[in-house]
Design a protein around this motif. Structure first.
Motif, mmCIF file in Angstrom:
data_model
loop_
_atom_site.group_PDB
_atom_site.id
_atom_site.type_symbol
_atom_site.label_atom_id
_atom_site.label_comp_id
_atom_site.label_asym_id
_atom_site.label_seq_id
_atom_site.Cartn_x
_atom_site.Cartn_y
_atom_site.Cartn_z
ATOM 1 N N GLU A 1 -16.561 46.365 20.918
ATOM 2 C CA GLU A 1 -17.563 46.866 19.991
ATOM 3 C C GLU A 1 -16.954 46.992 18.602
ATOM 4 O OE1 GLU A 1 -19.376 50.437 21.428
ATOM 5 O OE2 GLU A 1 -19.618 49.611 23.430
ATOM 6 N N THR A 2 -17.806 47.098 17.603
ATOM 7 C CA THR A 2 -17.337 47.215 16.225
ATOM 8 C C THR A 2 -17.447 48.661 15.768
ATOM 9 O OG1 THR A 2 -18.097 44.965 15.793
ATOM 10 C CG2 THR A 2 -17.616 46.331 13.884
ATOM 11 N N PRO A 3 -16.320 49.388 15.795
ATOM 12 C CA PRO A 3 -16.362 50.772 15.334
ATOM 13 C C PRO A 3 -16.451 50.846 13.813
ATOM 14 C CG PRO A 3 -14.135 50.187 15.965
ATOM 15 C CD PRO A 3 -15.006 49.004 16.278
ATOM 16 N N GLU A 4 -16.946 51.973 13.330
ATOM 17 C CA GLU A 4 -17.003 52.235 11.895
ATOM 18 C C GLU A 4 -16.295 53.546 11.616
ATOM 19 O OE1 GLU A 4 -20.647 51.686 9.720
ATOM 20 O OE2 GLU A 4 -21.499 50.544 11.385
ATOM 21 N N VAL A 5 -15.483 53.547 10.566
ATOM 22 C CA VAL A 5 -14.791 54.765 10.141
ATOM 23 C C VAL A 5 -14.922 54.904 8.638
ATOM 24 C CG1 VAL A 5 -13.099 54.742 12.027
ATOM 25 C CG2 VAL A 5 -12.549 53.614 9.877
ATOM 26 N N THR A 6 -14.728 56.119 8.178
ATOM 27 C CA THR A 6 -14.641 56.390 6.749
ATOM 28 C C THR A 6 -13.200 56.742 6.449
ATOM 29 O OG1 THR A 6 -16.902 57.198 6.676
ATOM 30 C CG2 THR A 6 -15.469 57.848 4.860
ATOM 31 N N LEU A 7 -12.656 56.104 5.421
ATOM 32 C CA LEU A 7 -11.295 56.389 4.967
ATOM 33 C C LEU A 7 -11.394 57.056 3.605
ATOM 34 C CD1 LEU A 7 -8.191 56.167 5.079
ATOM 35 C CD2 LEU A 7 -8.437 53.843 4.145
ATOM 36 N N TYR A 8 -11.025 58.333 3.562
ATOM 37 C CA TYR A 8 -10.980 59.042 2.286
ATOM 38 C C TYR A 8 -9.654 58.707 1.632
ATOM 39 C CZ TYR A 8 -15.104 61.458 3.848
ATOM 40 O OH TYR A 8 -16.382 61.729 4.272
ATOM 41 N N THR A 9 -9.714 58.209 0.411
ATOM 42 C CA THR A 9 -8.570 57.627 -0.259
ATOM 43 C C THR A 9 -8.663 57.879 -1.755
ATOM 44 O OG1 THR A 9 -7.354 55.541 -0.540
ATOM 45 C CG2 THR A 9 -9.748 55.379 -0.451
ATOM 46 N N THR A 10 -7.711 57.351 -2.491
ATOM 47 C CA THR A 10 -7.784 57.308 -3.944
ATOM 48 C C THR A 10 -6.870 56.186 -4.428
ATOM 49 O OG1 THR A 10 -7.837 58.672 -5.937
ATOM 50 C CG2 THR A 10 -5.948 58.972 -4.481
ATOM 51 N N LYS A 11 -7.033 55.778 -5.654
ATOM 52 C CA LYS A 11 -6.243 54.667 -6.201
ATOM 53 C C LYS A 11 -4.756 54.991 -6.147
ATOM 54 C CE LYS A 11 -9.826 53.088 -9.303
ATOM 55 N NZ LYS A 11 -10.283 52.956 -10.681
ATOM 56 N N ILE B 1 -15.054 48.374 10.888
ATOM 57 C CA ILE B 1 -15.646 48.458 9.551
ATOM 58 C C ILE B 1 -15.115 49.735 8.913
ATOM 59 C CG2 ILE B 1 -17.783 48.726 8.241
ATOM 60 C CD1 ILE B 1 -19.153 47.191 10.616
ATOM 61 N N ILE B 2 -14.451 49.583 7.776
ATOM 62 C CA ILE B 2 -13.853 50.718 7.080
ATOM 63 C C ILE B 2 -14.622 50.965 5.794
ATOM 64 C CG2 ILE B 2 -11.768 51.651 6.022
ATOM 65 C CD1 ILE B 2 -10.153 49.723 7.816
ATOM 66 N N HIS B 3 -15.248 52.124 5.725
ATOM 67 C CA HIS B 3 -15.944 52.538 4.508
ATOM 68 C C HIS B 3 -14.968 53.392 3.710
ATOM 69 C CE1 HIS B 3 -19.757 51.188 6.210
ATOM 70 N NE2 HIS B 3 -19.386 51.782 7.330
ATOM 71 N N GLU B 4 -14.515 52.876 2.580
ATOM 72 C CA GLU B 4 -13.559 53.625 1.775
ATOM 73 C C GLU B 4 -14.288 54.485 0.758
ATOM 74 O OE1 GLU B 4 -10.159 51.582 0.279
ATOM 75 O OE2 GLU B 4 -10.162 50.185 1.975
ATOM 76 N N VAL B 5 -13.874 55.736 0.679
ATOM 77 C CA VAL B 5 -14.456 56.685 -0.261
ATOM 78 C C VAL B 5 -13.338 57.189 -1.153
ATOM 79 C CG1 VAL B 5 -15.655 58.875 -0.523
ATOM 80 C CG2 VAL B 5 -16.253 57.356 1.379
ATOM 81 N N ASP B 6 -13.456 56.917 -2.442
ATOM 82 C CA ASP B 6 -12.462 57.385 -3.409
ATOM 83 C C ASP B 6 -12.795 58.832 -3.766
ATOM 84 O OD1 ASP B 6 -10.807 57.948 -5.565
ATOM 85 O OD2 ASP B 6 -10.997 55.930 -6.408
ATOM 86 N N ILE B 7 -11.932 59.741 -3.347
ATOM 87 C CA ILE B 7 -12.210 61.162 -3.561
ATOM 88 C C ILE B 7 -12.202 61.541 -5.032
ATOM 89 C CG2 ILE B 7 -11.386 61.802 -1.263
ATOM 90 C CD1 ILE B 7 -8.863 62.955 -2.707
ATOM 91 N N ALA B 8 -11.551 60.739 -5.881
ATOM 92 C CA ALA B 8 -11.481 61.039 -7.314
ATOM 93 C C ALA B 8 -12.845 60.940 -7.985
ATOM 94 C CB ALA B 8 -10.486 60.115 -8.004
ATOM 95 N N GLU B 9 -13.793 60.306 -7.323
ATOM 96 C CA GLU B 9 -15.129 60.133 -7.892
ATOM 97 C C GLU B 9 -16.087 61.267 -7.551
ATOM 98 O OE1 GLU B 9 -16.439 56.261 -6.683
ATOM 99 O OE2 GLU B 9 -14.749 55.278 -7.666
ATOM 100 N N ASP B 10 -15.602 62.277 -6.800
ATOM 101 C CA ASP B 10 -16.471 63.372 -6.365
ATOM 102 C C ASP B 10 -15.665 64.668 -6.361
ATOM 103 O OD1 ASP B 10 -17.662 65.292 -4.488
ATOM 104 O OD2 ASP B 10 -19.049 63.678 -3.962
ATOM 105 N N ASP B 11 -16.056 65.617 -7.204
ATOM 106 C CA ASP B 11 -15.302 66.866 -7.331
ATOM 107 C C ASP B 11 -15.185 67.628 -6.014
ATOM 108 O OD1 ASP B 11 -14.850 66.405 -10.009
ATOM 109 O OD2 ASP B 11 -16.529 67.653 -10.689
ATOM 110 N N SER B 12 -16.254 67.651 -5.226
ATOM 111 C CA SER B 12 -16.191 68.390 -3.966
ATOM 112 C C SER B 12 -15.239 67.722 -2.975
ATOM 113 C CB SER B 12 -17.582 68.577 -3.359
ATOM 114 O OG SER B 12 -18.138 67.336 -3.000
ATOM 115 N N LEU B 13 -15.219 66.382 -2.958
ATOM 116 C CA LEU B 13 -14.277 65.675 -2.091
ATOM 117 C C LEU B 13 -12.846 65.869 -2.570
ATOM 118 C CD1 LEU B 13 -16.141 62.311 -1.369
ATOM 119 C CD2 LEU B 13 -15.866 64.286 0.161
ATOM 120 N N MET B 14 -12.644 65.894 -3.890
ATOM 121 C CA MET B 14 -11.315 66.147 -4.442
ATOM 122 C C MET B 14 -10.814 67.507 -3.976
ATOM 123 S SD MET B 14 -9.305 64.246 -6.104
ATOM 124 C CE MET B 14 -8.188 64.776 -7.342
ATOM 125 N N GLU B 15 -11.693 68.485 -4.054
ATOM 126 C CA GLU B 15 -11.320 69.841 -3.647
ATOM 127 C C GLU B 15 -10.993 69.896 -2.153
ATOM 128 O OE1 GLU B 15 -13.480 74.137 -3.451
ATOM 129 O OE2 GLU B 15 -13.806 72.942 -5.269
#
Length: 81
Positions: A5-15, A35-49
């Motif tokens: 099966e094709t799993p999906e994950v979110t990877l919280y990351t930054t440059k 499938i890796i959904h990358e989320v740059d935490i620098a683009e969201d203050d709450s994620l940065m925190e």
């Protein structure tokens, strides 16, 4: 979940996060079709925190999270649950 099966994950990351690159490699080593959904935490203050001291963080679904450091065993367990 079967490994076919094709799993999906979110990877919280930054440059410039070399550990995030390692985390991505671990996921793709366990299952190259993930499938890796990358989320740059620098683009969201709450994620940065929330994640700035913890990245990389892998998330699968609302309740399963891996916080660095993690290895192949933990990633495999996450992707096969």
């Amino acid at each position: 979940m079967k490994m076919t099966e094709t799993p999906e994950v979110t990877l919280y990351t930054t440059k410039g996060c070399h550990l995030c690159e390692k985390a991505r490699e671990l996921v793709l080593t366990v299952n190259p079709n993930t499938i890796i959904h990358e989320v740059d935490i620098a683009e969201d203050d709450s994620l940065m925190e929330e994640y700035s001291s913890w990245i990389p963080v892998l998330q699968r679904g609302p309740l399963r999270e891996l916080v660095w450091p993690f290895g192949l065993f933990e990633v495999r367990a996450m992707l096969t649950l």
